[in-house]
Structure formats: structure tokens, C-alpha cells
Design an enzyme around this catalytic site. Sequence first.
Site, mmCIF file in Angstrom:
data_model
loop_
_atom_site.group_PDB
_atom_site.id
_atom_site.type_symbol
_atom_site.label_atom_id
_atom_site.label_comp_id
_atom_site.label_asym_id
_atom_site.label_seq_id
_atom_site.Cartn_x
_atom_site.Cartn_y
_atom_site.Cartn_z
ATOM 1 N N ARG A 44 52.289 39.565 52.235
ATOM 2 C CA ARG A 44 52.992 40.082 53.413
ATOM 3 C C ARG A 44 54.052 39.090 53.878
ATOM 4 O O ARG A 44 53.899 37.880 53.723
ATOM 5 C CB ARG A 44 51.998 40.348 54.549
ATOM 6 C CG ARG A 44 50.944 41.376 54.198
ATOM 7 C CD ARG A 44 50.049 41.731 55.377
ATOM 8 N NE ARG A 44 49.221 40.633 55.836
ATOM 9 C CZ ARG A 44 48.060 40.280 55.275
ATOM 10 N NH1 ARG A 44 47.604 40.930 54.218
ATOM 11 N NH2 ARG A 44 47.359 39.281 55.772
ATOM 12 N N GLY A 82 34.385 33.752 47.410
ATOM 13 C CA GLY A 82 33.838 32.653 48.191
ATOM 14 C C GLY A 82 33.163 31.554 47.378
ATOM 15 O O GLY A 82 33.389 31.362 46.176
ATOM 16 N N ALA A 142 33.227 28.098 56.734
ATOM 17 C CA ALA A 142 32.833 28.943 57.864
ATOM 18 C C ALA A 142 31.731 28.234 58.643
ATOM 19 O O ALA A 142 31.091 27.300 58.149
ATOM 20 C CB ALA A 142 32.327 30.305 57.369
ATOM 21 N N TRP A 183 40.460 31.218 62.419
ATOM 22 C CA TRP A 183 41.105 30.678 61.206
ATOM 23 C C TRP A 183 40.838 29.181 61.149
ATOM 24 O O TRP A 183 41.040 28.496 62.157
ATOM 25 C CB TRP A 183 42.605 30.946 61.205
ATOM 26 C CG TRP A 183 42.948 32.391 61.186
ATOM 27 C CD1 TRP A 183 43.327 33.175 62.227
ATOM 28 C CD2 TRP A 183 42.950 33.229 60.017
ATOM 29 N NE1 TRP A 183 43.583 34.455 61.793
ATOM 30 C CE2 TRP A 183 43.359 34.513 60.455
ATOM 31 C CE3 TRP A 183 42.666 33.051 58.674
ATOM 32 C CZ2 TRP A 183 43.474 35.595 59.582
ATOM 33 C CZ3 TRP A 183 42.792 34.105 57.816
ATOM 34 C CH2 TRP A 183 43.186 35.357 58.255
ATOM 35 N N CYS A 191 62.313 37.363 21.686
ATOM 36 C CA CYS A 191 61.445 38.253 20.918
ATOM 37 C C CYS A 191 62.187 38.800 19.698
ATOM 38 O O CYS A 191 63.415 38.917 19.689
ATOM 39 C CB CYS A 191 60.930 39.393 21.790
ATOM 40 S SG CYS A 191 62.201 40.467 22.479
ATOM 41 N N LEU A 238 31.194 32.396 44.018
ATOM 42 C CA LEU A 238 32.085 32.682 42.897
ATOM 43 C C LEU A 238 32.803 31.419 42.460
ATOM 44 O O LEU A 238 32.940 31.157 41.255
ATOM 45 C CB LEU A 238 33.095 33.757 43.296
ATOM 46 C CG LEU A 238 34.128 34.133 42.235
ATOM 47 C CD1 LEU A 238 33.459 34.610 40.959
ATOM 48 C CD2 LEU A 238 35.093 35.187 42.762
ATOM 49 N N LEU A 275 44.170 41.033 50.807
ATOM 50 C CA LEU A 275 44.528 40.311 49.588
ATOM 51 C C LEU A 275 45.925 40.662 49.068
ATOM 52 O O LEU A 275 46.212 40.475 47.892
ATOM 53 C CB LEU A 275 43.499 40.561 48.474
ATOM 54 C CG LEU A 275 42.042 40.237 48.812
ATOM 55 C CD1 LEU A 275 41.149 40.569 47.632
ATOM 56 C CD2 LEU A 275 41.885 38.778 49.214
ATOM 57 N N SER A 323 35.140 32.314 60.265
ATOM 58 C CA SER A 323 36.063 31.555 59.421
ATOM 59 C C SER A 323 37.526 31.741 59.792
ATOM 60 O O SER A 323 38.387 31.080 59.202
ATOM 61 C CB SER A 323 35.874 31.952 57.953
ATOM 62 O OG SER A 323 36.163 33.329 57.767
ATOM 63 N N GLU A 351 67.175 37.623 28.632
ATOM 64 C CA GLU A 351 68.361 37.562 27.780
ATOM 65 C C GLU A 351 69.244 38.791 27.995
ATOM 66 O O GLU A 351 70.476 38.693 28.040
ATOM 67 C CB GLU A 351 67.952 37.471 26.308
ATOM 68 C CG GLU A 351 67.172 36.211 25.953
ATOM 69 C CD GLU A 351 65.666 36.424 26.002
ATOM 70 O OE1 GLU A 351 64.964 35.819 25.177
ATOM 71 O OE2 GLU A 351 65.196 37.208 26.869
#
Length: 350
Positions: free
Chosen positions: A201, A283, A156, A164, A69, A286, A198, A162, A46
Site C-alpha cells: 500500500r 510468526g 508481542a 505496533w 534468451c 514458522l 499482506l 503486537s 532488451e
Amino acid sequence: MAHALSLGRRGLGQTWPNPAVGCIIVREGRVVGRGFTQKGGRPHAETVALAQAGHRAQGATAYVTLEPCAHHGQTPPCAAGLIQAGITRVVCALGDPDPRVAGAGFAMLRAAGVEVITDVMQDVALRDQAGFLSRINNLRPMLTLKLASSFDGRIATSQGESRWITGPLARRAVHGMRLTHDAVLIGAGTARADDPMLDVRGLGQVAQPVRVVMSESLNLPLDGRLARTANQVPVWLIHGPNADPAPWQAIGARTFALADFTPKAAMQAMAEAELTRVFCEGGGSLAASLLRAGMVDRLIGFTAGLALGAEGRPSVGGLGLNRLPEGPRFLLERVTPVGGDVLAEWASAP
């Protein structure tokens, strides 16, 4: 409102802990001001739009994607700014559940005689604000799980190769997805095996996502790329109670010790650290633990026209399922060709 929502999306991943908001100011059928929340969360949408509109805001309508707000923080309330600028009508997509706002912005506007219309394109705004809303309402950030796998679901070879599986256009698309999230999350196995950066780019000067690693024992390489760049791009480590975080703290990483090292506790810790949108890149272990815990809100799958066979490493670890209905189910939203790969986007079932 569609224009305002498109502007707001420009700030996704760039404005946390504040929500990414868009604002359009219209007078006599002409757009006289545009704005979206800037990097780091300020100035608000705003404020940017009003500055562009100047005196033309007098008697105009403001289209805002989230309730303005009403509290004094580092900047004055946006609701007060709209009133002072002479806005006579505010059209809003979504109320703000933050206890500091939660209807107070609308009340301030109405008390000043401003006409307020709410819930315009609310369904789109709910999707755009999913991370902010999840942090407030569910005490955890929104989580997107990204998987890039062969046609037969492998990430993989049996030897761990892995790079690509997917092509360059898919990898570039992943950088764009990282850009729209506050943080990128991986597990310790991925940190050790891939030595990833991570970061984002090739997309200009942007606010880099926080790089988060879940590792119960912190058995992570201190000579890897994450460690070498921890004082340049934030690295956060979530670990168990018996790990020693001192070496990582010494190189600039932020650490979170969890008495209960679980996905739920990790997500709560990230929410308390004000993250709203987290992009998990694996991976397999997780990914499985997050799926088992019901923490995955969106599923992004890149599939390559490549088969690696049963010897290859699966994209998702064991879920301990005995019956088909026990599997986490997602709803398909979109399928898109990306170079020689296929992108499928899924949302968690209600």
C-alpha cells in the site's frame, strides 16, 4: 553496467517467473536506449531498450544484466533481436542457467559476429538474480525472513498485543520490501491472530505479491481479510493431506496439498509454481521451522527501542539447540536507522 543493474532492480517482485533484467544501449559514448523487464515478465529488457534506440542501435553496444534468451517462447529470442537491430557488441553481467538458454544466447550472438564480453559486475548480478537462480539451481525460491521485534527480541506481549512494536517508517519500509518479492508468506497462527492483508500500500499501481499461508489443517478464518479479498489479490494455501481446501477454492484461493508438510516441501511447491522471491513475515513457529530447515537466505530485522520482558512472545520459536555452534549463522551486511527503529540486514553464511 551499474546503470543497467539499477534498472533491472526496478522489476524485482514484478516480473516473475521471468528474471528482472536491465539493458542499456550505448552508441558513440551516448546512451540511446534503456529498458527493464516489464510487469508480468514481458516485454523483456532488451526489447524495451531496442525500441527506444530505434535505428541508433546499429553499431551500438548493449549492456545486459543477464544472458539474452535464445529460445522461442511467447516472444522471439532477445539474442536474435539484438542481432537484427545491428548491435555489434554485447556486455553481460551473468550467464543464464535456465536449460533453454544456458550459453545458447551467447553462442547465437557470437555466431552472428557480435563481440560478447561476460561476467562484468557479476557479483552484483548474482545478488540481484538470487531468487531466479535459486529456483533454477536449488529448486526453491530465495527466502527472506523478516522479523520486527522489541529490543529484547519479542514480537508481542503475553496477551498477543503486537500493533505496533515498530514505528510508521519501519512499516512503510516493509511495504517496499514486499514490493520486491513475488510472494509474502505467513503461518496459520499469524493469519488467525493478526488478520493481515499482506499487500503493498502507498506505493502506486504495482503488481501485488501473492499472499501465501502455510497451514497444515487449514484452520483459518473464512471471514478474515485474506478470505474476503482472495478474488482480488491472489491467496495461496499450502496445507497437509487431510485438510479440506474446498471452502477456500470456492472463494478463489489456490491450494497446494503436501503429503509431507515440511518447509522444504512447501518451498519446492512454491518453486514449481514459479515463485522466485518469497518474503516471510512470521510468526515465530514458522520462522523457527524455516531456520531449522536451512531455508532462510536473507534475514531482515527491525528492532524497536522497547522492552517487553520474558512474558512477551519470542520472535523465533524453539530451535531445539543444545550447543552454540548448532545455531544458524548469518553475516551482517548493513545496519540502518529507520525512524526510531533500527534495520539490520543479514545474509546466510556460505
